[in-house]
Write an enzyme that holds these catalytic residues in place. Structure first.
Site, PDB file in Angstrom:
ATOM      1  N   GLY A   1      -1.143  11.070  -0.849  1.00 26.61           N
ATOM      2  CA  GLY A   1      -1.249  11.418   0.568  1.00 26.61           C
ATOM      3  C   GLY A   1      -0.343  10.485   1.357  1.00 26.61           C
ATOM      4  O   GLY A   1       0.616   9.928   0.815  1.00 26.61           O
TER       5      GLY A   1
ATOM      6  N   THR B   1      -7.496   0.206  -2.638  1.00 24.43           N
ATOM      7  CA  THR B   1      -7.570   0.010  -1.183  1.00 24.43           C
ATOM      8  C   THR B   1      -8.173   1.254  -0.524  1.00 24.43           C
ATOM      9  O   THR B   1      -8.007   1.458   0.675  1.00 24.43           O
ATOM     10  CB  THR B   1      -6.162  -0.230  -0.568  1.00 24.43           C
ATOM     11  OG1 THR B   1      -5.293   0.827  -0.975  1.00 24.43           O
ATOM     12  CG2 THR B   1      -5.582  -1.561  -1.002  1.00 24.43           C
ATOM     13  N   SER B   2      -8.865   2.093  -1.343  1.00 23.85           N
ATOM     14  CA  SER B   2      -9.386   3.345  -0.772  1.00 23.85           C
ATOM     15  C   SER B   2     -10.850   3.178  -0.368  1.00 23.85           C
ATOM     16  O   SER B   2     -11.137   2.759   0.764  1.00 23.85           O
ATOM     17  CB  SER B   2      -9.189   4.491  -1.769  1.00 23.85           C
ATOM     18  OG  SER B   2      -9.915   4.290  -2.966  1.00 23.85           O
ATOM     19  N   ARG B   3     -11.768   3.448  -1.285  1.00 22.95           N
ATOM     20  CA  ARG B   3     -13.187   3.218  -1.045  1.00 22.95           C
ATOM     21  C   ARG B   3     -13.777   2.658  -2.335  1.00 22.95           C
ATOM     22  O   ARG B   3     -13.458   3.136  -3.426  1.00 22.95           O
ATOM     23  CB  ARG B   3     -13.907   4.521  -0.675  1.00 22.95           C
ATOM     24  CG  ARG B   3     -13.676   5.002   0.761  1.00 22.95           C
ATOM     25  CD  ARG B   3     -14.323   4.080   1.797  1.00 22.95           C
ATOM     26  NE  ARG B   3     -14.128   4.553   3.166  1.00 22.95           N
ATOM     27  CZ  ARG B   3     -13.122   4.198   3.965  1.00 22.95           C
ATOM     28  NH1 ARG B   3     -12.200   3.353   3.533  1.00 22.95           N
ATOM     29  NH2 ARG B   3     -13.028   4.666   5.189  1.00 22.95           N
TER      30      ARG B   3
ATOM     31  N   GLU C   1     -20.412  -2.825   0.094  1.00 25.13           N
ATOM     32  CA  GLU C   1     -19.767  -3.742   1.029  1.00 25.13           C
ATOM     33  C   GLU C   1     -20.823  -4.158   2.033  1.00 25.13           C
ATOM     34  O   GLU C   1     -21.611  -3.317   2.456  1.00 25.13           O
ATOM     35  CB  GLU C   1     -18.610  -3.051   1.750  1.00 25.13           C
ATOM     36  CG  GLU C   1     -17.440  -2.802   0.829  1.00 25.13           C
ATOM     37  CD  GLU C   1     -16.246  -2.148   1.511  1.00 25.13           C
ATOM     38  OE1 GLU C   1     -16.214  -2.085   2.766  1.00 25.13           O
ATOM     39  OE2 GLU C   1     -15.353  -1.694   0.791  1.00 25.13           O
TER      40      GLU C   1
ATOM     41  N   HIS D   1     -12.041  -5.729   2.767  1.00 20.59           N
ATOM     42  CA  HIS D   1     -11.727  -4.455   3.450  1.00 20.59           C
ATOM     43  C   HIS D   1     -10.857  -4.692   4.692  1.00 20.59           C
ATOM     44  O   HIS D   1     -11.298  -4.438   5.820  1.00 20.59           O
ATOM     45  CB  HIS D   1     -13.018  -3.694   3.809  1.00 20.59           C
ATOM     46  CG  HIS D   1     -12.790  -2.213   3.985  1.00 20.59           C
ATOM     47  ND1 HIS D   1     -13.711  -1.266   3.639  1.00 20.59           N
ATOM     48  CD2 HIS D   1     -11.730  -1.514   4.480  1.00 20.59           C
ATOM     49  CE1 HIS D   1     -13.238  -0.057   3.916  1.00 20.59           C
ATOM     50  NE2 HIS D   1     -12.029  -0.186   4.423  1.00 20.59           N
TER      51      HIS D   1
HETATM   52  C1  GLV Z   1     -10.648   2.106   6.704  1.00 16.77           C
HETATM   53  O1  GLV Z   1     -11.080   1.903   5.608  1.00 16.77           O
HETATM   54  C2  GLV Z   1     -10.319   3.404   7.182  1.00 16.77           C
HETATM   55  O2  GLV Z   1     -10.690   4.408   6.537  1.00 16.77           O
HETATM   56  O3  GLV Z   1      -9.682   3.501   8.236  1.00 16.77           O
END
Ligand code: GLV
Ligand code: GLV
Length: 315
Positions: free
Chosen positions: A140, A220-222, A251, A270
């Protein structure tokens, strides 16, 4: 804040911890709009507790905390903050690639702990990022921005997604591969998928078994996209080399989490979009989504434009 204060009668939670659920349910009960953080669960129970609610504006690009279908059913518009954070988040993903490969946080501690005695030819070795193979799960906006950075490091770029990205293939020469091929061949695997029922724990025991022993996982997603217990096992048994995580499950992560005891793991709290410039832009998009939605004007980014014309947003 100014934008919201000018246009609405504003109530806000000013403490530096998430608003407790019961306070939120009570305070939002008479609100027409809500600006939520990813710490708030915007689900059917919440929506039903707020009979006047017409717009939910999430201060994030990810919206796994918002039940968009439940919003749509009730005619409530939902907004998020894409685009403005793409490059900043890609910078952080690349930071984790470099930091994990070259053991940066471990080496900083090494100096601070006064362990630096000499320059030894085989001391403190990491692995090369340049010319390594980067596997991008999810091409994406953010995946694409990471690929752009990786190209400058002469990395081999492969990706997997449920849909092909002609732009990434043509402009950046990123090669589409199967999931298996990506897991088998990548030196670095970076995750850029949304959290959905399909992606929850989609990187788990079976996936780690397919990775190279030299593989480094970047997320770095979830957090819940990765099965964290399986990750811990894969790292402890040497099935993969390391991990760089900006997101965890749950988290916040507490300091006694066993992952933090492993030197080959770099964990950040995060902070993917955390620059003043980007957070300011996100706030502006979130405020405009809220105000425009309430005024019946076009939102900057609406997740369910079809909610207009249903129930509360009929007129
Ligand atoms: C942060 O994790 C966002 O989704 O903006
Ligand atoms: C290292 O500092 C070198 O000069 O090779």
């Amino acid at each position: 804040m100014q934008r919201l204060q000018d246009a609405t009668e504003l109530k806000f939670w000013a403490e530096d911890r998430p608003v407790p659920r019961e306070v939120l349910l009570k305070e939002a009960a008479d609100c027409v709009g809500v600006l939520s953080m990813l710490t708030e669960r915007i689900d059917a129970e919440f929506l039903d507790a707020c009979p006047q609610l017409r717009v939910v504006s999430n201060h994030a690009v990810g919206f796994d905390n918002v039940d968009v279908a439940a919003c749509t059913e009730r005619g409530i518009l939902a907004g998020n903050t894409p685009d403005v954070l793409t490059e900043t988040t890609a910078d952080l993903a690349f930071t984790l690639i470099l930091a994990t490969a070259r053991r940066v946080h471990e080496m900083v501690d090494y100096v601070k702990q006064d362990k630096w005695r000499t320059w030894g030819p085989l001391d403190n070795l990491g692995v090369d990022v340049h010319h390594a193979t980067l596997g991008i799960m999810g091409m994406g906006r953010i995946g694409y921005a990471v690929a752009k950075r990786a190209k400058g490091f002469d990395m081999e770029l492969i990706y997997h997604d449920s849909t092909r990205s002609v732009i990434a293939e043509e402009k950046l020469g990123v090669k589409f591969v199967s999931r298996e091929e990506l897991l088998n061949h990548s030196d670095f695997i970076t995750l850029h998928v949304p959290l959905t029922p399909e992606t929850r724990h989609s990187v788990g025991k079976a996936e780690f078994e397919q990775m190279k022993a030299s593989a480094i996982l970047i997320n770095t997603s979830r957090g819940p996209v990765v099965d964290q217990a399986a990750l811990l096992e894969a790292l402890k048994s040497g099935q993969i080399r390391g991990a760089g995580l900006d997101v965890t499950d749950p988290e916040p992560m507490r300091a006694d989490n066993p992952l933090l005891a492993l030197p080959q793991v770099t964990i950040l709290p995060h902070i993917g979009s955390a620059t003043l410039n980007t957070r300011t832009k996100m706030a502006d998009v979130a405020a405009r989504n809220l105000v425009n939605g309430l005024l019946g004007e076009e939102m900057v980014s609406c997740l369910n434009p079809q909610a207009r014309g249903i129930g509360r947003n009929k007129s």
